[in-house]
Write an enzyme that holds these catalytic residues in place. Structure first.
Site, PDB file in Angstrom:
ATOM      1  N   CYS A   1      68.482 -26.357 -57.625  1.00 21.49           N
ATOM      2  CA  CYS A   1      68.999 -26.856 -58.875  1.00 21.49           C
ATOM      3  C   CYS A   1      67.985 -27.661 -59.136  1.00 21.49           C
ATOM      4  CB  CYS A   1      71.070 -26.718 -58.475  1.00 21.49           C
ATOM      5  SG  CYS A   1      71.305 -28.136 -57.427  1.00 21.49           S
TER       6      CYS A   1
ATOM      7  N   GLU B   1      78.793 -26.868 -61.425  1.00 25.71           N
ATOM      8  CA  GLU B   1      77.722 -27.189 -60.677  1.00 25.71           C
ATOM      9  C   GLU B   1      76.418 -26.084 -61.631  1.00 25.71           C
ATOM     10  OE1 GLU B   1      77.048 -29.880 -59.350  1.00 25.71           O
ATOM     11  OE2 GLU B   1      79.498 -30.245 -58.760  1.00 25.71           O
TER      12      GLU B   1
END
Ligand code: NAD
Length: 468
Positions: A263, A229
């Site tokens: 993110c 990720e």
């Protein structure tokens, strides 16, 4: 590897916490201990594992004040820390409710009437989690909870930039006898992370593309799965049919929450030229109304920049944009106050893709806004990136969905922003350099930790027609 790491406090700049990374031998012994414990953990069955996680939740509640204080010292912000703890606790409940059905086993008939299929799942014995500093608690536990419930043991290596929160969690783990042999945290830097990959059966990594590549290579050498990720450069597209009040409020939140250190922050905003001016005016007015969480942790909305190296990156992106002609409408500087690094919400216009603020992850409270003349141009600009984590589209719903379908990213919020941070049901994959491997969200998240086994059972005693 065992040299101590001095950890900086994001509000004061002082090095007030020390990590002593483990030796390789100690780490290996911990992994052996957890592997051994996993055998019993698996035999306990899903009900036993749910009971243990619920006990852990209760033990964490007893440690809540200590955990909050540690997380605030790790990150310099208060309300997001409280939200992190709430979200972590509710994810324990959510997974405990979901898992019995997800782990149920089935017997089915097959295309051959006398062959029966029994399907079971076998968890990986030991999962390694390596996590970043921006949401230290959430991102170190998001994969660990489903992995534990699936029947794995888990070892977590959080970021060396923010790992004060580990101590209260370890206290809570030690209060649950069934859990302490299958779950632990180990503090250390990149070398400890790299070392950990040598001893686990599967790795869940959340962090930068640069480190993600190293993790993927190390895992590939060992033929173990690596779920990555990674970073993002999420775009927002605003079309003329959008509700501008709603769009500006959502984009402001999606770009600025946690000081942009997320993110899935919206880091590029593309606005149809016919509504560009009113959009920018509203966004700037709202951005100016936000205050720094300074001088006290209770004040304002915008916490300090957690990692000192990130402050340097944000400054570099701003200077590059200004040098190439960007106009700063508000904010625009990274300042040091009492040792901490701070940045007011910043709106930039006159930006283009020659500027690194439009191409590389900034991870700060910066909103560069660029005009487009056709919908196609807006979509092309949004897709002009090496990343593909998530995105947002603002328009009349049908039109927004048609545009959203053309964006190369795994999760797209329509008339809202950053919804995957709040809603974990939707399965999604990262596109391009934003990650690799199965979905961390939705039911698929748990299946990443299981290997399927098929038992094919002959149910009659007649010779099979295909035998010699
Ligand atoms: P980072 O890559 O610098 O570090 C992440 C973790 O990897 C840390 O625990 C670090 O100690 C460890 N590490 C460093 N070198 C290693 C190595 N060689 N082998 C194994 N582990 C190693 O990332 P960061 O600066 O902590 O986090 C910020 C990044 O994380 C941003 O790019 C952000 O977008 C990304 N992120 C992604 C998601 C997501 O869900 N996609 C969520 C949050 C953050």
């Amino acid at each position: 590897m065992t040299n101590p790491i001095e950890v900086r406090n994001p509000r004061t700049g002082k090095l007030d916490y020390t990590i002593v990374p483990p030796s390789s031998n100690w780490l290996e012994q911990q992994c052996l201990r957890l592997r051994q414990g996993q055998k019993h953990w698996l035999k306990m069955g899903v009900k036993g594992r749910i009971a243990a996680l619920q006990q852990w939740k209760q033990a964490i509640l007893s440690e809540r004040d200590r955990l909050t204080e540690a997380l605030v010292n790790d990150t310099g912000r208060l309300s997001i820390s409280v939200m992190e703890i709430d979200s972590f606790l509710s994810s324990i409940d959510r997974w405990c409710q979901l898992v019995p059905e997800l782990l149920s086993e089935s017997t089915k008939s097959t295309t051959i009437p006398f062959i029966q299929l029994q399907q079971t799942s076998s968890p990986y014995a030991l999962v390694g989690v390596i996590s970043p500093w921006n949401f230290p608690l959430l991102l170190s536990t998001i994969d660990a909870i489903p992995a534990l419930l699936a029947g794995c043991a888990v070892i977590i290596k959080p970021s060396e930039i923010a790992s004060r929160f580990v101590a209260p969690l370890l206290t809570a783990i030690n209060a649950v006898p069934d859990l302490r042999d299958v779950l632990t945290f180990v503090e250390g830097g990149g070398a400890t992370g790299a070392n950990l990959i040598e001893y686990v059966d599967l790795v869940c990594f959340t962090g930068s593309v640069l480190t993600g590549r190293k993790v993927a290579e190390a895992a590939a050498k060992r033929f173990i799965p690596a779920f990555l990720e990674l970073g993002g450069k999420d775009p927002a597209i605003v079309l003329p049919s959008a509700n501008l009040d709603l769009a500006t409020s959502a984009i402001l939140w999606g770009s600025i929450v946690n000081t942009g250190q997320s993110c899935l922050s919206l880091e590029r905003i593309y606005v149809a030229e016919s509504i560009f001016e009113p959009f920018v005016n509203k966004l700037v007015a709202k951005a100016k109304s936000l205050q720094l969480a300074y001088p006290t942790v209770e004040s304002g909305e915008i916490g300090p920049i957690i990692a000192e190296r990130q402050a340097a990156i944000i400054r570099e992106h701003l200077l590059d944009a200004i040098e190439k002609g960007a106009i700063v409408l508000c904010g625009g500087t990274v300042e040091n106050k009492d040792g901490g690094w701070w940045c007011h919400p910043t709106v930039l216009t006159q930006v283009n893709h020659s500027m690194i603020v439009m191409t590389e992850e900034t991870f700060g409270p910066i909103m560069p806004v660029m005009a487009f003349s056709t919908v196609e141009e807006g979509i092309n600009l949004a897709n002009d990136t090496i990343y593909g984590l998530s995105a947002a589209v603002f328009a009349e719903e049908k039109e927004a969905l048609a545009v959203a379908q053309q964006i190369n990213a795994g999760a797209i919020s329509v008339n809202d922003a950053g919804l995957t941070a709040l809603i974990h049901e939707g399965e999604k994959n990262s596109f391009k350099y934003s990650g690799l491997g199965g979905s961390r969200m939705g039911e698929a998240a748990l299946r990443r930790f299981l290997r399927k086994k098929a038992f094919l059972v002959k149910t009659n005693s007649a010779p099979d027609p295909w035998w010699f």
